[in-house]
Each structure stands twice: as structure tokens, then as C-alpha cells.
Design an enzyme around this catalytic site. Structure first.
Site, short mmCIF file in Angstrom:
data_model
loop_
_atom_site.label_atom_id
_atom_site.label_comp_id
_atom_site.label_asym_id
_atom_site.label_seq_id
_atom_site.Cartn_x
_atom_site.Cartn_y
_atom_site.Cartn_z
N ASP A 1 1.57 -0.69 -0.28
CA ASP A 1 0.26 0.00 -0.09
C ASP A 1 1.14 1.25 0.44
O ASP A 1 1.55 1.48 1.10
CB ASP A 1 -0.88 0.11 1.28
N GLU B 1 -1.52 -1.25 -4.80
CA GLU B 1 -2.51 -0.68 -5.02
C GLU B 1 -2.30 0.62 -6.13
O GLU B 1 -1.20 1.43 -6.05
CB GLU B 1 -3.17 0.19 -3.53
N ASP C 1 -2.68 0.85 6.98
CA ASP C 1 -1.82 1.07 5.80
C ASP C 1 -1.06 -0.82 5.78
O ASP C 1 -1.42 -0.98 4.63
CB ASP C 1 -0.51 1.72 5.67
#
Length: 166
Positions: free
Chosen positions: A7, A67, A140
Site C-alpha cells: 500500500d 495498489e 496501511d
């Protein structure tokens, strides 16, 4: 297959390493790379690169799932995150990892079954899927775990191959 889920961020980069074998997932390790506020961006990017190299060398993932960026109203923050994401992509590529990218909607759909799921729903499902005693922290890190889970479910599928053509 050993998956490194990422992330991306500048202050905090969530990461997770999962083993995926015939639909079975096993958490190997997860955590967060953090960089101190009020530090030059160049130094923060170098910290991310160095810490990510250490993670890759220690856990030897086969693939990385990351992502895709979603820009909201703060474009300045978005640019800094994009720079961090660029360092992450270059580091993974230099280390020979196959890289796949997923949108937040794809990750939520894959993990929760609903593309507009709330963060608490994603965290609850990540905890349940991996049979963890407590949710990964910070958020996260939980997101990185979700990205790795998404990749484990999508990597071999026709849809996963369609979205990750390189």
C-alpha cells in the site's frame, strides 16, 4: 507463490508477505515502512527504497501487488505518494519481481465482495481470512494484506491477466 503486497505512501508504506498455495493463504510477515515528517522528500524516498530492498531480500517474494493511486482533493499529497510509488515500482523491478496493480475497488471487491466496502469491513475480512488474532496495524498494513489477498485470488484468473498486461 510468495506475494509482497504494498500500500504505497510517503509517510507510511504498508507491506505484507503472504504465501499462496492452491487457494490456501499463510501470512509470513507484515508491517509498515515509516518515514519521519519534516524530512526532505529525497531522504524519505531513499528510506523507502532501502527498507523495501531489505524486505525483498529477507522474504524473497516471487511477485509484488501494489495498489493503484486514487487521487482525491489534495493533489500535493497525491504527487508525493506518486513519487514514493515510483520508487517502489523501480525497486521491485530492479529486484526482478513480477508486478501487478489493483484499484481500491478491485481490492475491496476481492476481499469483502463489495467494491465500496468501508475500511473497517476490509480490516475485519483480512483478519478473518488469515485467521489472525488481531487486525494488522496500522491501517496501511491491513491494506497491504488486502492487496496481497486480492492478488492471490486474481493473479491466475483471466481478469487478473487482463488488468495486469505488461
Amino acid at each position: 507463490m510468495r506475494i509482497l503486497g504494498i500500500d504505497p505512501g510517503l509517510a507510511t508504506v504498508g507491506w505484507a508477505v503472504l504465501d499462496s498455495e492452491r487457494g490456501n493463504l499463510r501470512p509470513v510477515a507484515f508491517g509498515a515502512i515509516t518515514t519521519p515528517a519534516h524530512t526532505d522528500i529525497e531522504a524519505r524516498l531513499l528510506m523507502i527504497k532501502s527498507d523495501l530492498e531489505t524486505i525483498i531480500e529477507k522474504y524473497s517474494p516471487d511477485e509484488m501487488a501494489i495498489e493503484e493511486l486514487f487521487f482525491n482533493t489534495n493533489i500535493t499529497t497525491g504527487i508525493a505518494v506518486a513519487e514514493a510509488r515510483g520508487v517502489i515500482l523501480c525497486t521491485a523491478h530492479a529486484k526482478g519481481l513480477k508486478i501487478s496493480e489493483y484499484t481500491p475497488l478491485q481490492v475491496k471487491q476481492s476481499v469483502v465482495g463489495y467494491g465500496k466496502a468501508e475500511k473497517h469491513q476490509v480490516i475485519a475480512m483480512v483478519t478473518s481470512i488469515l485467521k489472525l488474532k488481531s487486525p494488522p496495524k496500522p491501517d496501511d498494513t491491513a491494506d497491504a494484506v488486502a492487496i496481497a489477498i486480492c492478488h492471490s485470488q486474481c493473479a491466475g484468473s483471466a481478469m487478473g491477466k487482463y488488468f495486469n498486461q505488461r
